[in-house]
Scaffold this motif. Structure first.
Motif, short mmCIF file in Angstrom:
data_model
loop_
_atom_site.label_atom_id
_atom_site.label_comp_id
_atom_site.label_asym_id
_atom_site.label_seq_id
_atom_site.Cartn_x
_atom_site.Cartn_y
_atom_site.Cartn_z
N CYS A 92 -29.05 -34.37 45.42
CA CYS A 92 -29.85 -35.82 44.61
C CYS A 92 -31.29 -35.07 44.70
O CYS A 92 -32.03 -34.40 45.62
CB CYS A 92 -29.96 -36.87 45.64
SG CYS A 92 -28.41 -37.48 45.90
N ASP A 93 -31.77 -35.10 43.27
CA ASP A 93 -33.38 -34.85 43.35
C ASP A 93 -33.89 -35.36 42.12
O ASP A 93 -33.23 -35.91 41.22
CB ASP A 93 -33.46 -33.27 43.16
CG ASP A 93 -34.89 -32.69 43.72
OD1 ASP A 93 -34.95 -32.12 44.83
OD2 ASP A 93 -35.95 -32.99 43.08
N VAL A 94 -35.46 -35.29 41.69
CA VAL A 94 -35.77 -36.06 40.68
C VAL A 94 -36.69 -34.99 39.84
O VAL A 94 -37.28 -35.40 38.76
CB VAL A 94 -36.83 -37.25 41.16
CG1 VAL A 94 -36.21 -38.28 41.67
CG2 VAL A 94 -38.03 -36.60 42.06
N ASN A 95 -36.78 -33.74 40.37
CA ASN A 95 -37.74 -32.89 39.78
C ASN A 95 -36.73 -31.90 38.97
O ASN A 95 -35.91 -30.94 39.38
CB ASN A 95 -38.20 -31.97 40.82
CG ASN A 95 -39.32 -31.13 40.13
OD1 ASN A 95 -39.14 -30.40 39.19
ND2 ASN A 95 -40.77 -31.34 40.24
N THR A 96 -36.84 -31.92 37.54
CA THR A 96 -35.93 -31.11 36.53
C THR A 96 -36.56 -29.67 36.59
O THR A 96 -35.75 -29.00 36.33
CB THR A 96 -36.09 -31.69 35.11
OG1 THR A 96 -37.23 -31.75 34.64
CG2 THR A 96 -35.36 -32.93 35.15
N ILE B 246 -29.98 -36.30 39.08
CA ILE B 246 -31.45 -36.36 38.65
C ILE B 246 -31.73 -37.99 38.68
O ILE B 246 -31.80 -38.62 37.81
CB ILE B 246 -32.09 -35.78 37.51
CG1 ILE B 246 -31.56 -34.37 37.52
CG2 ILE B 246 -33.54 -35.88 37.38
CD1 ILE B 246 -32.12 -33.42 38.51
N ALA B 247 -32.11 -38.48 39.85
CA ALA B 247 -32.54 -39.84 40.09
C ALA B 247 -33.03 -40.00 41.52
O ALA B 247 -32.73 -39.12 42.10
CB ALA B 247 -31.30 -40.75 39.66
N PRO B 248 -33.76 -41.13 41.83
CA PRO B 248 -34.14 -41.46 43.12
C PRO B 248 -32.82 -41.28 43.99
O PRO B 248 -31.92 -41.96 43.61
CB PRO B 248 -34.72 -42.85 43.01
CG PRO B 248 -35.36 -42.65 41.73
CD PRO B 248 -34.34 -42.11 40.59
N GLN C 108 -31.11 -44.63 44.99
CA GLN C 108 -30.49 -45.10 43.97
C GLN C 108 -29.14 -44.52 43.61
O GLN C 108 -27.93 -45.09 43.61
CB GLN C 108 -31.15 -44.94 42.51
CG GLN C 108 -30.62 -45.43 41.31
CD GLN C 108 -31.20 -45.18 39.99
OE1 GLN C 108 -32.53 -45.38 39.85
NE2 GLN C 108 -30.76 -44.42 39.15
N THR C 109 -28.97 -43.21 43.82
CA THR C 109 -27.76 -42.56 43.71
C THR C 109 -27.01 -42.76 44.91
O THR C 109 -25.83 -42.90 44.73
CB THR C 109 -28.18 -40.90 43.76
OG1 THR C 109 -28.65 -40.50 42.61
CG2 THR C 109 -26.75 -40.27 43.94
#
Length: 218
Positions: free
Chosen positions: A90-94, A117-119, A122-123
């Motif tokens: 899990c991460d948000v930075n592409t 790729i999401a908070p 949330q995942t």
């Protein structure tokens, strides 16, 4: 009180020299990450080796990672899982995870890693609601303010005997200096004091890297 060995640079280099089995791929990923402004986010090599040993000893097949950065920890975990193993990362930075993807591909472990790729909350909530097969191992290394929230969700997703590793327990030494605390350090201190008395888990704080809290689900 017991004493411990303070690892100065000489001791540290010796430790790696006699115990760490490096590879060209891991070295190159560390070197590329070292050029980034947030390079400190990457776990040290001995911590990666420790996680690899844990995964193999546990014979883990399903793992979670909260906070990927450039993918070093995910790489060593995925390499330690069996070929049919799965790591949900899990991460948000592409941008950072774009670097990670290149090395995962080169290592031949991309098929084991499901990057979301999401908070992370949330995942994790989505996984809980599905529901999914329980996990064996979870590594939490994201924003410290949400450490307790990540821990609660990971705990619900693990089977009994599963292991959670929480990074940066020492917060670069700031946990013992309240005058230096920010919201993240305060949150980590509160988490550590809470989990110490949490009857749902067995805990041990391992002085490796920046401190790794291990919690085994009862």
């Amino acid at each position: 009180m017991g004493k411990y060995l303070s690892l100065n640079d000489t001791y540290y280099r010796y430790m790696l020299d006699v115990s760490f089995r490096d590879t060209d791929l891991l070295r190159r990923l560390r070197e590329e990450t070292a050029t980034l402004e947030r390079a400190i986010y990457q776990i040290p090599p001995e911590q990666g080796a420790f996680f690899s040993l844990l995964i193999k000893t546990m014979r883990a097949k399903r793992a979670l990672e909260i906070g990927v950065f450039t993918g070093y920890s995910a790489l060593v975990v995925a390499q330690s899982l069996p070929d049919e193993g799965t790591l949900i990362a899990c991460d948000v930075n592409t941008e950072w995870t774009g670097i990670a993807r290149r090395y995962w591909q080169e290592a031949g472990v991309s098929h084991k890693i499901d990057l979301r790729i999401a908070p992370a909350l949330q995942t994790l909530d989505s996984l809980i609601q599905t529901p999914v097969e329980p996990f064996d191992f979870a590594f939490i290394d994201a924003d410290k303010i949400n450490t307790q929230a990540y821990f609660e969700r990971c705990l619900s997703l693990l089977h009994p005997g599963g292991l959670i590793a929480v990074d940066n327990a020492f917060m670069d030494g700031r946990v013992i200096y309240p005058a230096q605390w920010d919201e993240g350090v305060a949150a980590m201190d509160q988490f550590l004091r809470t989990v110490k008395d949490d009857e749902r888990v067995e805990v041990s704080l391992v002085p490796i890297g920046d401190g790794v809290l291990l919690a085994s689900k009862r």
